[in-house]
Structures are given as C-alpha cells and as structure tokens.
Design a protein around this motif. Structure first.
Motif, PDB file in Angstrom:
ATOM      1  N   THR A 101      12.493  -6.237   9.778  1.00 20.50           N
ATOM      2  CA  THR A 101      13.590  -7.064   9.266  1.00 20.50           C
ATOM      3  C   THR A 101      13.363  -7.444   7.808  1.00 20.50           C
ATOM      4  O   THR A 101      14.223  -8.072   7.202  1.00 20.50           O
ATOM      5  N   THR A 102      12.181  -7.097   7.291  1.00 22.74           N
ATOM      6  CA  THR A 102      11.861  -7.433   5.906  1.00 22.74           C
ATOM      7  C   THR A 102      11.216  -6.240   5.210  1.00 22.74           C
ATOM      8  O   THR A 102      10.647  -5.356   5.853  1.00 22.74           O
ATOM      9  N   CYS A 103      11.292  -6.265   3.882  1.00 20.45           N
ATOM     10  CA  CYS A 103      10.548  -5.284   3.100  1.00 20.45           C
ATOM     11  C   CYS A 103       9.071  -5.645   3.196  1.00 20.45           C
ATOM     12  O   CYS A 103       8.715  -6.712   3.706  1.00 20.45           O
ATOM     13  N   LEU A 104       8.211  -4.796   2.708  1.00 19.14           N
ATOM     14  CA  LEU A 104       6.777  -5.039   2.815  1.00 19.14           C
ATOM     15  C   LEU A 104       6.353  -6.316   2.091  1.00 19.14           C
ATOM     16  O   LEU A 104       5.582  -7.116   2.609  1.00 19.14           O
ATOM     17  N   VAL A 105       6.896  -6.538   0.902  1.00 16.46           N
ATOM     18  CA  VAL A 105       6.529  -7.724   0.119  1.00 16.46           C
ATOM     19  C   VAL A 105       6.906  -9.004   0.863  1.00 16.46           C
ATOM     20  O   VAL A 105       6.085  -9.917   1.020  1.00 16.46           O
TER      21      VAL A 105
END
Length: 115
Positions: A101-105
């Motif tokens: 649900t999120t980018c890696l950062v």
C-alpha cells in the motif's frame, strides 16, 4: 501502465491458496482435538502445535484481508498508488508484494521505530 489483470490473477491465486491452507489447518485442529489421551510431554508438544496452527490461521486471515483490500483498490483505480505520499508504487515492488500500500520509502518510514 500497471498490468492490473496480472496483479488481479496473482492476488486471486494467493487468496485461493490461503483458503486451501486454512481449510487444511482446520482439518488438522479437528484431528488433534479427537486424538486419544497422551503422555504429559506429548500433550505439551500438542498444545504447542495447536498454538502454532492457531497463529497461522490469524496470519492467513490478515493476508486474505490485505488481498481483498488490494483487489478493491484495483476495482476503484487506486491500486499502485502510495497511501503515504500519493506517488506511484514501483511495479517491481508490486510484483514482489502485490498487497503493498506504500512505496518503499513510506513503508520504511512507517516501520521505523518511533522516537
């Protein structure tokens, strides 16, 4: 452009496998409950096994919920967009973790210990 049908197919296959595993776990628990009386040491091992199977079932439930949410995001057009920063999640990350649900950062920031 994201290969949404590929992701949908992969998510549905994962979901079917989790349900199959959960059904097997349920059969294993029923077998354990109907087994004959055991020695104390064997009972301890059996209790540990039941506890592990119960945990596995909870993990499977969480994974199925994450898959269902990902399928909903595909249907609503928000799949592949980071819920933290709103940017596109890299396709390689989605291939590795289709329920992301999120980018890696943003994912790393969310998982970082709070100070």
């Amino acid at each position: 452009m994201l290969p949404l049908q590929d992701f949908r197919t992969k998510l549905l296959a994962q979901r079917r496998e989790l349900f199959r595993q959960a059904a097997q776990t349920e059969e294993d628990l029923l077998w354990l409950e109907t087994d004959v009386e055991r020695e104390p040491e064997e009972r301890g091992q059996m209790e540990t096994m039941v506890w592990l199977l119960d945990r596995l079932e909870e993990r499977e439930k969480r994974e199925i919920e994450a898959i269902d949410l990902a399928l909903t995001r595909i249907d609503t057009g928000s799949y592949g967009r980071c819920q933290g920063c709103g940017k596109d999640i890299p396709v390689d990350r989605l291939r590795a973790l289709p329920t992301a649900t999120t980018c890696l950062v943003c994912g790393e920031a969310r998982e970082a210990p709070k100070r």
